[in-house]
Scaffold this active site. Structure first.
Site, short mmCIF file in Angstrom:
data_model
loop_
_atom_site.label_atom_id
_atom_site.label_comp_id
_atom_site.label_asym_id
_atom_site.label_seq_id
_atom_site.Cartn_x
_atom_site.Cartn_y
_atom_site.Cartn_z
CG HIS A 1 40.69 35.91 33.81
ND1 HIS A 1 40.65 36.98 32.95
CD2 HIS A 1 40.47 36.41 35.05
CE1 HIS A 1 40.42 38.09 33.63
NE2 HIS A 1 40.30 37.77 34.91
CG HIS B 1 44.19 38.96 37.27
ND1 HIS B 1 44.10 40.32 37.08
CD2 HIS B 1 42.98 38.45 36.94
CE1 HIS B 1 42.89 40.63 36.66
NE2 HIS B 1 42.19 39.51 36.56
CD GLU C 1 39.45 41.46 35.69
OE1 GLU C 1 40.04 41.10 34.64
OE2 GLU C 1 39.19 40.69 36.62
CB SER D 1 43.33 36.30 30.08
OG SER D 1 42.22 37.12 30.42
#
Length: 266
Positions: free
Chosen positions: A124, A129, A169, A188
């Site tokens: 993730h 990110h 997010e 993700s």
């Protein structure tokens, strides 16, 4: 965001050279996740994210080391990855990103949880990110967010969490090629990458900081609402706003009614 509760995962300790040792099965899980997710995100992610993927050039065959990713991030925007335990307290989280250190828990999900994991694992963090941490506007916003969180009250941090959730997010962005994804929580996720853009079920609204601050969310479901920015300039300008004053105003106005069923407790 990190939360103060017990994780069922244990991060790998890095050695004096910043290296974490992963098993062959953990490396295979990384391989399977990357090979599966790349063709899903390629037509759906924003150009800035895809440019970041090219810059990072992480391998598919094994989990990248934080020091390898950090070298590229430092050259691009001055950021780096910081190996951390599975979950860290809010104070530690805000302190790290305020100093351009993005926390990365050095564990990867088990195969029986390969499709969904509530906790942020190394896949993730790196796949979701890090590509956009090569983008200056995104990186500046993330740093400013961390600095705000350092001095915010617990009450204000709850409001700040919504801003993080609906941008970093689970954010969407308008592009010349149509609606695209930039949120790491979406990128993700196999299912949510497709769902966020193509499902008729969720609401997609133009980004408005006051609306975002007043919108509740759940972490364990596909999101019923997404906020759409028109460019990364939106995040750049957010970094210059008096967000704590906006938070106080949003609190006076009150939260919107949730667009989801409340989680059942036993």
């Amino acid at each position: 965001m990190r939360e103060d509760h017990q994780s069922k995962y244990v991060s790998h300790t890095v050695d004096a050279n910043g290296i974490a040792q992963y098993s062959s099965e953990e490396n295979q899980v990384w391989h399977d996740l990357v090979v599966r997710q790349l063709p899903i995100v390629t037509p759906r992610a924003c150009k800035e994210y895809l440019d970041g993927i090219k810059k990072l050039q992480f391998t598919k065959d094994h989990i990248p080391q934080c020091k390898e990713i950090s070298k590229i991030l430092r050259e691009a925007t001055g950021w780096q990855l910081e190996p951390v335990p599975a979950l860290i307290p809010y104070d530690h989280f805000f302190s790290l990103i305020a100093n351009k250190k993005f926390p990365a828990a050095t564990f990867i999900r088990r195969r029986d949880e390969i499709d969904y994991l509530q906790e942020p694992d190394i896949f993730h963090e790196i796949f979701g990110h890090c590509p956009l941490l090569t983008n200056q506007a995104y990186a500046n916003f993330t740093e400013t967010y961390g600095k705000l969180g350092q001095y915010a009250s617990e009450e204000d941090r709850i409001m700040l969490a919504r801003l993080y959730w609906f941008t970093i997010e689970f954010g969407l962005i308008n592009t010349k090629d149509g609606l695209r994804v930039y949120g790491g929580g979406i990128l993700s996720s196999k299912e949510e990458t497709i769902y966020s853009l193509e499902s008729p079920d969720p609401i997609r609204k133009p980004f408005d900081v006051m609306e975002v601050l007043r919108t509740p969310y759940r972490i364990d479901i596909k999101q019923p609402i997404y906020y759409v920015i028109d460019s990364f300039d939106t995040l750049f300008h957010l970094a210059d706003m008096d967000l704590l004053s906006l938070i106080k105003e949003a609190r006076k106005m009150g939260l919107h009614k949730p667009l989801y069923k409340e989680k059942e407790t036993t």
